[in-house]
Design a protein around this motif. Structure first.
Motif, PDB file in Angstrom:
ATOM      1  N   GLN A   1      12.245  -2.159  12.777  1.00 43.23           N
ATOM      2  CA  GLN A   1      10.965  -1.663  13.270  1.00 43.23           C
ATOM      3  C   GLN A   1       9.923  -1.815  12.178  1.00 43.23           C
ATOM      4  OE1 GLN A   1      12.530   2.352  14.442  1.00 43.23           O
ATOM      5  NE2 GLN A   1      11.354   1.999  16.309  1.00 43.23           N
ATOM      6  N   GLY A   2       8.691  -2.133  12.588  1.00 39.08           N
ATOM      7  CA  GLY A   2       7.579  -2.144  11.675  1.00 39.08           C
ATOM      8  C   GLY A   2       7.617  -3.255  10.649  1.00 39.08           C
ATOM      9  N   GLY A   3       6.907  -3.019   9.535  1.00 34.75           N
ATOM     10  CA  GLY A   3       6.819  -4.007   8.472  1.00 34.75           C
ATOM     11  C   GLY A   3       5.989  -3.478   7.328  1.00 34.75           C
ATOM     12  N   PRO A   4       5.835  -4.263   6.264  1.00 41.02           N
ATOM     13  CA  PRO A   4       5.066  -3.818   5.096  1.00 41.02           C
ATOM     14  C   PRO A   4       3.616  -3.517   5.461  1.00 41.02           C
ATOM     15  CG  PRO A   4       6.360  -5.777   4.587  1.00 41.02           C
ATOM     16  CD  PRO A   4       6.435  -5.591   6.061  1.00 41.02           C
ATOM     17  N   SER A   5       3.037  -2.569   4.733  1.00 35.89           N
ATOM     18  CA  SER A   5       1.651  -2.182   4.945  1.00 35.89           C
ATOM     19  C   SER A   5       0.889  -2.292   3.633  1.00 35.89           C
ATOM     20  CB  SER A   5       1.568  -0.747   5.476  1.00 35.89           C
ATOM     21  OG  SER A   5       0.234  -0.291   5.536  1.00 35.89           O
ATOM     22  N   GLU A   6      -0.405  -2.556   3.724  1.00 35.24           N
ATOM     23  CA  GLU A   6      -1.237  -2.638   2.531  1.00 35.24           C
ATOM     24  C   GLU A   6      -1.604  -1.261   2.004  1.00 35.24           C
ATOM     25  OE1 GLU A   6      -4.599  -4.998   3.464  1.00 35.24           O
ATOM     26  OE2 GLU A   6      -3.457  -6.861   3.744  1.00 35.24           O
ATOM     27  N   LEU A   7      -1.409  -0.220   2.801  1.00 33.46           N
ATOM     28  CA  LEU A   7      -1.707   1.135   2.349  1.00 33.46           C
ATOM     29  C   LEU A   7      -0.707   1.562   1.286  1.00 33.46           C
ATOM     30  CD1 LEU A   7      -2.481   2.791   5.804  1.00 33.46           C
ATOM     31  CD2 LEU A   7      -4.092   1.847   4.152  1.00 33.46           C
ATOM     32  N   GLU A   8      -1.157   2.385   0.343  1.00 35.61           N
ATOM     33  CA  GLU A   8      -0.304   2.769  -0.782  1.00 35.61           C
ATOM     34  C   GLU A   8       0.765   3.764  -0.386  1.00 35.61           C
ATOM     35  OE1 GLU A   8      -0.775   5.399  -4.816  1.00 35.61           O
ATOM     36  OE2 GLU A   8      -2.356   3.956  -4.351  1.00 35.61           O
ATOM     37  N   ASN A   9       0.400   4.812   0.324  1.00 33.61           N
ATOM     38  CA  ASN A   9       1.343   5.891   0.644  1.00 33.61           C
ATOM     39  C   ASN A   9       2.177   5.541   1.870  1.00 33.61           C
ATOM     40  OD1 ASN A   9       0.205   7.181  -1.469  1.00 33.61           O
ATOM     41  ND2 ASN A   9      -0.234   9.094  -0.400  1.00 33.61           N
TER      42      ASN A   9
END
Length: 459
Positions: free
Chosen positions: A143-151
């Motif tokens: 599910q999902g994937g990497p995010s550019e957000l830090e937290n």
């Protein structure tokens, strides 16, 4: 006589002796099929083992850590010289190495609690790394994937299992016996909670006598790793790991220091992590065959290099032995089949003495007589080889059905466990034809030495 004349005469003789032809062809077919199946076994095992090595051993990956100075190695005193640390300049040099597919820095953090509402679990290891490189290193997400957000955080499937409910744990529960209690504990460990896109809190654990209760850092779960195949739920529940960005990893490390009175956790994430932004670098190569070359370049940077190349070499040597055994078994069967051809062709020379005698009287020389028998034997080998190819496909097909039936969901995901590579078929046919040719040498020579007048008088 031309080749087509030899072929026509040989084929006519094979059709006249149908029973003998079928028996000899069957022997060659069995031997040829054995060769093909044996080589297919070896090739399939080799291919499957390579897939497993790339998936589990990661033989095309190199782990790089800080090295030690020659002074400390010579004196045996670890305090004599500081380790040769990993630096950003060294990383820039590594990026320009040949055959590098991907590079990622890692910082390992241990012993964190994972809280979701009233439920609490553990994270044994948290890896601070560039999240967008996870796919390059074979990390698959469910599910999902990497995010550019830090937290943000990516959890393994096992990290979503076995979270304890604080409110429920305060209520006393009585069990009839110890076995019932163990079973309830086992079931609780394998319960999976939906955590995708949920806000969770990471709390560092205390591992010394210093510090106070850890301060939690809220993060959002943006990805769940794919559930490992072929493992039981109990084994998966022990794989509690997570991936975060390097910036969040720095915050988690500082929080852990604060919780433990400024002392780093002893072990791999201790002093090395305190002095550097990362404690390990992973390199993904285009192919495992380039590991030695890149390893030599890394050693010039005074770093410690870890690979699984020696394990791959050990497995490959063992597979070579298996392939030799399989191939030897097929060659032995072909040898047994060749004996039947020698017997059948030798009997044919006695049955065709009159024909041979008449051919000699009409002007056939010794070479033509030999060629006639040799071509006949080659046709017999060709016929047996073609039947052997067809038989080998049936055998491989049947074995695949049996393997998939007994393996069930724990077996390979592909419908084809065993396969026949294109290069194996001409090799099996070549062995079949050569068996026929070599088996026909003795009968051909014997036939060419037949005395014409004696053969005509006797018959």
């Amino acid at each position: 006589m031309k080749l087509r004349d030899y072929v026509r005469l040989g084929w006519d003789q094979l059709k006249r002796r149908v029973v003998v032809t079928l028996l000899c062809a069957m022997g060659i077919a069995i031997g040829s099929a054995s060769i093909i199946v044996a080589l297919s076994f070896g090739e399939s095992i080799n291919q499957f083992s390579k897939q497993q090595m790339y998936e589990f051993l990661k033989s095309d990956e190199i782990s790089v850590r800080a090295g030690s100075g020659p002074e400390s190695q010579a004196s045996g005193d670890p305090n004599a010289a500081k380790p040769y640390e990993l630096t950003k300049s060294k990383i820039d040099i590594m990026r320009n190495f040949p055959h590098i597919k991907a590079l990622s820095t890692y910082r390992t953090l241990n012993s964190f609690n994972l809280k979701l509402d009233t439920k609490e679990g553990n994270l044994y290891e948290i890896y601070a790394t560039e999240l967008d490189t996870l796919g390059d290193f074979g990390v698959e997400l469910q599910q999902g994937g990497p995010s550019e957000l830090e937290n943000t955080i990516i959890l393994s499937y096992g990290a979503t299992m076995g979270l304890r409910d604080e409110l429920a744990s305060r209520q006393p529960v009585s069990y009839q016996n110890e076995q019932e209690a163990r079973e309830a504990w086992r079931i609780q460990r394998t319960i999976t909670l939906p955590m995708y896109q949920k806000m969770v809190t990471l709390v560092p654990q205390r591992f010394g006598e210093y510090g106070s209760d850890g301060t939690g850092i809220p993060v959002r779960v943006v990805g769940i790793l794919k559930k490992p195949e072929g493992l039981s739920d109990e084994m998966i529940s022990n794989q509690k790991i997570a991936y975060v960005s390097p910036a969040l990893g720095k915050r988690l490390y500082d929080a852990q220091l604060e919780t433990n009175g400024g002392k780093p956790r002893p072990g791999r994430d201790g002093e090395a992590s305190a002095n550097a932004e990362f404690d390990m670098i992973k390199l993904k190569l285009t192919d495992s065959s380039h590991v030695k070359e890149v390893e030599g370049l890394l050693q010039k940077l005074k770093v410690s290099v870890e690979t699984n190349l020696h394990r791959e070499e050990q497995i490959q040597s063992q597979l070579t032995i298996v392939r030799i055994i399989f191939g030897g078994a097929g060659l032995f069967i072909l040898f047994v089949a060749s004996i039947s051809i020698v017997v059948a062709m030798t009997m044919s020379t006695y049955q065709r003495r009159r024909q041979i005698g008449i051919m000699k009287v009409l002007g056939a020389n010794l070479g033509q007589i030999r060629n006639m028998f040799m071509v006949e034997s080659a046709l017999l080998g060709l016929l047996g080889g073609l039947v052997g190819i067809l038989t080998s496909y049936w055998v491989i097909w049947a074995i695949n059905i049996v393997i998939m039936k007994f393996a069930g969901n724990s077996g390979p995901s592909s419908d084809e466990v065993l396969f026949i590579s294109p290069w194996i078929l001409p090799l099996g046919l070549f062995f079949a034809i050569m068996t026929g040719v070599l088996s026909g040498i003795y009968p051909a020579v014997k036939a060419s030495r037949t005395d014409a007048l004696t053969a005509i008088k006797r018959d």
